[in-house]
Design an enzyme around this catalytic site. Structure first.
Site, PDB file in Angstrom:
ATOM      1  N   LYS A  33       0.973  -1.322   0.163  1.00 41.86           N
ATOM      2  CA  LYS A  33      -0.042   0.021   0.066  1.00 41.86           C
ATOM      3  C   LYS A  33       0.947   1.144  -0.020  1.00 41.86           C
ATOM      4  CE  LYS A  33      -1.528   2.927   2.162  1.00 41.86           C
ATOM      5  NZ  LYS A  33      -1.204   4.445   1.670  1.00 41.86           N
TER       6      LYS A  33
ATOM      7  N   CYS B 262      14.121  10.917   6.150  1.00 45.16           N
ATOM      8  CA  CYS B 262      13.908  10.725   7.637  1.00 45.16           C
ATOM      9  C   CYS B 262      15.406  10.781   8.211  1.00 45.16           C
ATOM     10  CB  CYS B 262      13.329   9.295   7.826  1.00 45.16           C
ATOM     11  SG  CYS B 262      14.413   7.993   7.113  1.00 45.16           S
TER      12      CYS B 262
END
Ligand code: NAD
Length: 479
Positions: free
Chosen positions: A170, A279
């Site tokens: 997903k 990140c």
């Protein structure tokens, strides 16, 4: 845009869609279906049906499928990078680097048969032997963020299938086009039997359906800290194995003896590359030394930052790309305004202004932020660097280790002793010495600590194989 389940392209049953826009131009690139439980269950059922035969496929042949995938991605790397630039916004060079890193994960996963080997201990009692074998977990799903739309799906798919699992992806609903293209390539080349890899587009509803589905055995997640916590606790409540990699607030320490060029280049590319939407982006700069030395380091960083060019990722001269959306730019500008309102100094102000800016925001450097303010403590996920000061390395370590996050941390110094002390004491899982973005190559785990991960096992390397297999220990006696 269609979902992909059981080797077929299927229109989502859910009617709702989300517009996916090019961050540089605002052009609508796709209507992304916001799939619901029925769509997820189709993909999960296909993965279930395919899993026994895929598990029975030898580890070498599963690895050979990945060799084909590696060749396919390599042959299409320029097209994939162009899609990443158009859909997510990052520069072409950055996008090419991302696709290269994704391919490295496939290369690393090709070695999985070595890591799948078990253990044994002979003669634990008279005539009794013990062996440990690794078996796949079953059906595994990955839920991925917008900021590395090609690489992060490839942190999971290759290892999951190499271990004999079947897989549902997903991708982020904000920029799913790189995932879509990779699945088209996989489908056209018929690399895997139908149902081994599946793709479901969508947002929260699709995520919740995966977390709650009885047919999903493990969840790999990457995204913000709050979503990671939610995904982890919900997956555990539904009896699933989970690894949830979350957000970050990465500090870069500038020692007084830092090489000026390494410092300026390392800090600016870390803080402002991909518009701070990594990140591993350094979003705190800790200046060490007496006030004069601190000011000198800051001047160097500010000069280098001011020289960066802000623009569209597709323009070859661009250093700082747009944020992923106008909403993201407005959110980050709101945080800059809040810090300013609380009395912080904007040493560099990258706000371009109003609707004219689209999703664009230039490098911004904040000094004198109020203790505990979001600019100091929370991930803003934009091209914003907040300055802190410490008299010495011990003071710097105390500041850095005060964060609830522990993804990455970096020191710039010419002293081996200082680097060693930092490496030993810093509470972060990925450490850079004179390197602004210490991203481990795929043969090592992507090793965040503290609130930067929920769960124990990281993505990539041998952690991936530990996550995607269950150990079975057999104790036997033969007369
Ligand atoms: P996000 O948390 O908004 O979204 C990540 C995924 O979760 C998406 O697929 C999204 O559809 C889904 N999602 C979002 N909110 C949800 C909710 N409330 N319920 C259910 N599903 C939800 O993250 P993002 O903005 O796409 O990505 C940026 C974040 O990811 C940053 O915080 C960044 O630090 C983090 N990140 C972490 C790593 C790491 O390795 N630690 C790597 C890359 C990105």
């Amino acid at each position: 845009m269609a979902n992909y389940a059981g080797g077929e392209w299927l229109a989502a049953a859910a009617a709702e869609t989300l517009q996916d826009r090019n961050p540089a131009t605002g052009e609508v690139l796709a209507e992304v279906p916001l799939s619901g439980a029925a769509d997820v269950e189709r993909a999960v059922a296909a993965a279930h049906a395919a899993q026994p035969a895929w598990r029975a496929t030898s580890p070498q042949n599963r690895a050979r499928a990945l060799m084909e995938l590696r060749q396919l991605l390599d042959a299409n790397r320029d097209e994939l990078a162009a899609i990443v630039t158009e859909d997510m916004g990052k520069t072409i060079d950055d996008a090419a680097g991302e696709v290269g890193r994704g391919i490295e994960s496939v290369e690393s996963a090709i070695g999985t048969p070595h890591l799948l080997k078990g253990d044994n201990l002979e003669g634990v009692a008279r005539g009794v032997d013990v062996e440990m074998v690794r078996q796949p977990v079953g059906v595994v799903a990955a839920i991925t963020p917008f900021n590395f739309p090609a690489m992060i799906p490839l942190w999971f798919l290759p290892y999951a299938v190499a271990c004999g699992n079947t897989f549902v992806l997903k991708p982020s609903e904000q920029d799913p086009l790189a995932s879509l293209r990779m699945f088209e390539l996989i489908d056209e080349a018929a690399i895997f039997p139908p149902g081994v890899v599946n793709l479901v587009h969508g947002g929260h509803d699709a995520v919740n359906a995966l977390l709650e589905s009885d047919g999903v055995d493990a969840i790999s997640f990457v995204g913000s800290a709050a979503t990671a916590r939610y995904v982890c606790s919900t997956a555990v409540a539904h009896g699933k194995r989970v690894q949830a990699l979350g957000g970050a607030k990465n500090a870069m320490v500038a020692m007084p003896d830092a090489d000026p060029k390494l410092l300026a280049d390392g800090v600016t590319s870390s803080a402002f590359g991909a518009a701070g939407q990594r990140c591993l982006a350094g979003s705190l700069l800790v200046l060490v030394g007496d006030p004069e030395q601190q000011d000198l380091s800051l001047r160097r960083v500010v000069e280098a930052s001011a020289a960066l060019r802000t623009g569209a990722g597709a323009d070859s001269g661009t250093d700082v790309c747009p944020l992923v959306s106008v909403a993201a730019r407005e959110r980050v500008e709101g945080e800059i305004g809040k810090a300013e309102g609380e009395g912080a100094t904007l040493v560099l102000d990258g706000r371009i202004g109003g609707g004219e800016a689209g999703a664009q925001l230039g490098p911004t450097i904040i000094d004198d932020a109020r203790p505990g303010s979001p600019a100091l403590a929370e991930e803003l996920f934009g091209p914003v660097l907040t300055v802190l000061r410490a008299p010495d390395l011990d003071g710097a370590l105390e500041l850095v280790n005060g964060s609830r996050y522990g993804n990455a941390s970096v020191i710039f110094t010419c002293s081996g002793a200082a680097a060693r002390e930092y490496r030993y004491g810093v509470e972060a899982g990925m450490v850079g010495v004179n390197i602004g973005v210490p991203a481990p190559v795929a043969w090592f785990p992507f090793a965040g600590w503290k609130d930067s991960i929920d769960g124990d096992l990281h993505a990539n390397g041998s952690d991936a194989v530990d996550f995607y297999t269950r150990k079975k220990v057999v104790t036997s006696r033969w007369k």
